[in-house]
Design a protein around this motif. Structure first.
Motif, mmCIF file in Angstrom:
data_model
loop_
_atom_site.group_PDB
_atom_site.id
_atom_site.type_symbol
_atom_site.label_atom_id
_atom_site.label_comp_id
_atom_site.label_asym_id
_atom_site.label_seq_id
_atom_site.Cartn_x
_atom_site.Cartn_y
_atom_site.Cartn_z
ATOM 1 N N TYR A 1 -7.149 5.420 -41.890
ATOM 2 C CA TYR A 1 -7.489 4.709 -43.130
ATOM 3 C C TYR A 1 -6.777 3.363 -43.221
ATOM 4 C CZ TYR A 1 -7.298 3.618 -48.143
ATOM 5 O OH TYR A 1 -7.359 2.993 -49.364
ATOM 6 N N ASP B 1 -10.865 -0.617 -49.280
ATOM 7 C CA ASP B 1 -11.016 -0.315 -50.701
ATOM 8 C C ASP B 1 -10.717 -1.538 -51.565
ATOM 9 O OD1 ASP B 1 -11.907 2.353 -50.698
ATOM 10 O OD2 ASP B 1 -9.892 3.072 -50.287
ATOM 11 N N PRO C 1 -7.372 9.010 -49.362
ATOM 12 C CA PRO C 1 -6.474 8.738 -48.234
ATOM 13 C C PRO C 1 -5.389 7.719 -48.534
ATOM 14 C CG PRO C 1 -8.599 7.674 -47.903
ATOM 15 C CD PRO C 1 -8.753 8.578 -49.087
#
Length: 510
Positions: A237, A242, A397
């Protein structure tokens, strides 16, 4: 396999090129592979058609039948999925492996009680199978049978001492005391494992939880940090994805775009409860679900699936976000409402409690005029620490690193500030700390916002017997408590870098 809350779907990333449609005479394996590919490309109609073709060719193939159920869930046809699941359950009543598969699908169709029935039957068929007993224990948590869950986890550990998830799940069941805890057992189990053993993650989270219950603050955080670091090291991740996505959402859903709205559909009130995980969303869900006019569907992906089916196309996640701002809003709203109706849940107000729906607030505002949205907020450091100390396994995550947490929280904070500026009247904001301090007054205000008359049962939410499948499933069986408010102060030194980062970006952490 642990029972898990619905995954936190963010913005779906379709395939860059559409999959090939298999010929009618294709094998079952080819049809199932094509169904998966169409799912990834966002073509849910073709996805379901391929799965149904596979099931037609092989009517006794459990994988084909299960794939049809999965596709029906994606398409918002929970009613059809449950009918097929009932057939699968009946056909599998003597097969524990197939029953467990049916139970998993029941969970994805928001039917935890049906899943529990399957797990009970599995345990009858395989009373000494540690994996079966583990699933039953996890199901007992959802059903509120916490003492039984503890006994089952003890049995699992006795049968399979290397099932470290059982230790971790057991640790979440209650507040442990100096007279009743597993600290010695957990420390000994950790000491036996090599430094790189993956079991150190679950054992570490279990030990950290029990040490915190015993107020061993320094030791608890030290163990927790090591376990989180071990978990993070096994993940690919990157928080930048994001951060970019939330910034792109704010750009795509600017003020001019948000003025485009679907027509109001009368007599179909939609309820949403959202916020970061561990911010109090499950508590609010239970309060609302205790009302006679509300039916909670839990953490469902129905809105995200409706969006995915309409906004799929070439390019990556950021292109998907751009397309989502130009969707056919009436169609999006109707597909979502149709999916809700397919659950068959009683109640005039159906509640979606998926935390990450805050990403879709702009679309909810546009496609579902009149929807009632409750957004939970919490002190930044309490919020981040609550996520940091939770082993979500399949989701969130960003929660296994304080640096990732700080950056994610900042991106979330900026997105919520955007919604507050552009559509302030479209959601009701509630601070977890205020709800804990003034339960009745804040609950009354929330119900009034939702257009619901007051009912005293909302104060007795902990008596609500409905299943709970989130990470807070054990806590909501207790009356409101204040011990989690300002808990971060027990770890001021350890959380100082996170606090400095947030404050340097204008987030008040006092």
């Amino acid at each position: 396999m642990a029972l898990a809350a619905a995954l936190p779907l963010r913005w779906f990333m379709p395939m860059s090129t559409p999959p090939h449609i298999p010929a009618a005479q294709s094998s079952v394996a080819e049809l199932l592979a094509a169904s998966q590919a169409f799912q990834q490309s966002g073509d849910f109609v073709a996805m379901l058609a391929c799965a149904e073709s596979a099931a037609h060719q092989a009517p006794h193939d459990i994988n084909a039948a299960s794939r049809v159920v999965e596709c029906q869930i994606y398409c918002g046809r929970i009613d059809l999925a449950r009918k097929r699941l009932a057939q699968l359950e009946l056909q599998s009543k003597h097969d524990a492996q197939r029953l467990q598969q049916a139970a998993t699908l029941y969970l994805h169709s928001a039917s935890p009680a049906d899943a529990h029935r399957c797990y009970e039957r599995c345990a009858q068929l395989r009373p000494d199978d540690s994996g079966v007993l583990y699933n039953l224990a996890s199901s007992c948590i959802a059903m509120g049978e916490l003492d039984r869950a503890e006994a089952l986890y003890d049995r699992v550990i006795a049968l399979q001492p290397g099932d470290f998830d059982a230790y971790q799940n057991r640790a979440t069941l209650r507040v442990w005391t100096t007279e009743n805890n597993h600290v010695d057992q957990l420390e000994q189990a950790l000491a036996r494992l090599p430094a790189e053993h993956p079991g150190r993650v679950a054992l570490g989270y279990a030990l950290a939880k029990e040490l915190e219950d015993l107020h061993e603050w320094t030791s608890s955080f030290s163990v927790l940090a090591a376990a989180a670091q071990a978990r993070r090291a096994r993940m690919a991740y990157r928080v930048e994805g994001d951060e970019q996505a939330m910034a792109a959402i704010a750009t795509a859903f600017c003020r001019s775009a948000l003025t485009r709205r679907a027509a109001l559909v009368a007599h179909e009130p939609s309820l949403f409860v959202m916020g970061l995980p561990r911010s109090g969303t499950t508590l609010v869900e239970r309060i609302l679900d205790s009302h006679s006019q509300v039916g909670s569907l839990g953490e469902i992906n129905s809105f995200a699936f409706a969006l995915m089916g309409l906004a799929a196309g070439p390019g990556g996640k950021l292109h998907m976000i751009e397309r989502s701002a130009q969707l056919n809003l009436p169609r999006l709203g109707e597909q979502y409402r149709s999916a809700l109706r397919s659950y068959g849940q009683p109640g005039t107000h159906l509640l979606n409690k998926t935390p990450s729906n805050y990403l879709y607030l702009g679309l909810i505002h546009q496609a579902l005029p009149g929807a009632h949205v409750v957004h939970l907020k919490r002190h930044p450091l309490d919020s981040c620490y609550a996520m940091f100390k939770t082993l979500f396994r399949m989701g969130y995550p960003f929660s296994y690193s304080l640096e990732d947490l700080g950056r994610y929280y900042l991106a979330y904070h900026r997105l919520m500030e955007h919604w507050r500026r552009e559509i302030p009247a479209s959601f009701h904001e509630l601070a977890y700390e205020d709800l804990v301090a003034e339960q009745e007054r804040k609950s009354r205000a929330m119900l009034a916002y939702c257009g619901l008359p007051w009912e005293d049962a909302c104060l007795e939410f902990h008596r609500n017997a409905a299943p709970a499948t989130s990470a807070s499933a054990t806590q909501v069986r207790r009356p409101i408590y204040k011990s989690s408010v300002q808990l971060w102060r027990r770890y001021e030194n350890q959380l100082a870098p996170l606090r400095d980062f947030l404050q340097s970006h204008g987030i008040d952490c006092d």
